[in-house]
Design an enzyme around this catalytic site. Structure first.
Site, PDB file in Angstrom:
ATOM      1  N   SER A 102      -8.601   2.042   7.126  1.00  0.00           N
ATOM      2  CA  SER A 102      -7.740   3.012   7.802  1.00  0.00           C
ATOM      3  C   SER A 102      -7.585   4.270   6.967  1.00  0.00           C
ATOM      4  O   SER A 102      -7.615   4.218   5.727  1.00  0.00           O
ATOM      5  CB  SER A 102      -6.359   2.385   8.051  1.00  0.00           C
ATOM      6  OG  SER A 102      -5.417   3.363   8.455  1.00  0.00           O
ATOM      7  N   TYR A 116       1.120  -1.561   5.467  1.00  0.00           N
ATOM      8  CA  TYR A 116      -0.103  -1.571   6.267  1.00  0.00           C
ATOM      9  C   TYR A 116      -1.251  -0.968   5.472  1.00  0.00           C
ATOM     10  O   TYR A 116      -2.341  -1.544   5.376  1.00  0.00           O
ATOM     11  CB  TYR A 116       0.113  -0.789   7.562  1.00  0.00           C
ATOM     12  CG  TYR A 116      -1.150  -0.540   8.346  1.00  0.00           C
ATOM     13  CD1 TYR A 116      -1.824  -1.581   8.957  1.00  0.00           C
ATOM     14  CD2 TYR A 116      -1.672   0.752   8.475  1.00  0.00           C
ATOM     15  CE1 TYR A 116      -2.994  -1.362   9.678  1.00  0.00           C
ATOM     16  CE2 TYR A 116      -2.832   0.985   9.184  1.00  0.00           C
ATOM     17  CZ  TYR A 116      -3.493  -0.072   9.788  1.00  0.00           C
ATOM     18  OH  TYR A 116      -4.653   0.149  10.486  1.00  0.00           O
TER      19      TYR A 116
END
Length: 335
Positions: free
Chosen positions: A127, A152
């Protein structure tokens, strides 16, 4: 090829599976259909894949160690695309353990499956969030990313490190892809553009964080899929010129690489909202709010490495991508 896709009922997973099936590959989809967002949407995505004779689905959580081991032993996939993950930056502040279960434990099971099945290439979703506190723009794979600002992001960085270890120990070719704000039809309902669309069509106000000064490298789903497929077909080799005295974070002496997949065109959030309003033919009231914990103010992908490897360059501009999304949204939700 026989390709296993985890997160096959997800946004990117469904689109990737469709493309692989269209070109004649055999696809084994894995998904646990959790309730992080609307399960009916996940079922509708899978319903698009079900008619293909070369598609089959395992309703399985990647955190299920024995279930994943049995799946890999049975299917022996040649290549694996790991997209299954607990997504969302803000949700990681509320339910951090879900990220450990899926993104760390689950990914470990994928790595073990690839190792024992002799997988030819593992492509896994990282990501843009891993860039965390970095302010140097555009974000480059060659820069250090040791300062995440959300759990995350930390789990995605962990995935990159775990994959490198398996590439080093077991010569597993692995490529991590740092996705930059993927949007489009069949997208995730927790994403901002999805929430904006629902509010605009219902006549409600929308929350605009960082007072509208956020910038995102919005990347249309078809462009992302094209990039992933080109990478999938090019397993990495060891970097013969890797210098351990001055290590490059994007490559290794092992068959492991990291690439950004982004549009290389950051767009200010207010410009994006205006394009969405134009696509929907409506405007709405906006609540301007401070930036949220875990968010970054801007993302901007350096994509020259991916372009050099694959020749891939995104072609979909934001107004066109949002027009296609708006058309799909009205059709799917009958509004």
């Amino acid at each position: 090829m026989k390709v296993l896709i985890t997160g096959a009922a997800g946004f990117i997973g469904m689109h990737l599976a469709e493309r692989l099936l269209e070109r004649g590959d055999e696809v084994i989809g894995v998904d646990n259909f959790n309730d992080y967002y609307d399960i009916a949407l996940k079922e509708a995505r899978v319903a698009r894949l079900a008619p293909h004779k070369n598609f089959r689905l395992a309703r399985l959580d990647i955190a299920d160690r024995s279930g994943m081991a049995e799946l890999f032993a049975r299917e022996q996939p040649q290549r694996v695309i790991n997209l299954a993950a607990q997504a969302g930056v803000r949700y990681s502040l509320k339910n951090p353990l879900a990220y450990v279960d899926s993104n760390v434990v689950g990914f470990m099971n994928v790595l073990e499956g690839c190792r024992h099945a002799g997988c030819e290439h593992l492509v896994f979703a990282s990501s843009s969030s891993v860039y965390g506190g970095n302010t140097k723009m555009p974000f480059s794979e060659h820069d250090n990313v040791d300062h995440p600002v959300s759990l995350y992001a930390a789990t995605k960085k962990a995935n990159e490190l775990m994959a490198h270890t398996y590439s080093h120990l077991y010569r597993l070719p692995a490529t991590g892809l740092r996705f930059f704000t993927v949007y489009g039809p069949w997208g995730r309902p927790d994403m901002a553009y999805f929430l904006f669309t629902k509010a605009i069509l219902e006549g409600g106000a929308i929350d605009v964080f960082n007072h509208g000064k956020m910038q995102r490298d919005f990347t249309y789903i078809d462009d992302v899929v094209e990039g992933v497929l080109r990478v999938l077909d090019r397993p990495p080799a060891a970097n013969a010129d890797f210098d351990k005295a001055a290590p490059d974070p994007s490559s290794s002496w092992a068959p492991w690489r990291i690439y950004n997949i982004g549009n290389h065109q950051p767009v200010e959030l207010m410009t994006f909202i205006e394009a969405l309003e134009n696509a929907l033919g409506r405007t709405t009231e906006k609540n301007f709010l401070p930036i949220q914990d875990g968010d970054v103010a801007a993302t901007y992908a350096e994509t020259s490495d991916l372009r050099s490897l694959t020749g891939f360059t995104p072609t979909t501009q934001v107004p066109e991508g949002l027009r296609r999304f708006a058309d799909w949204y009205r059709t799917y939700y009958k509004v």
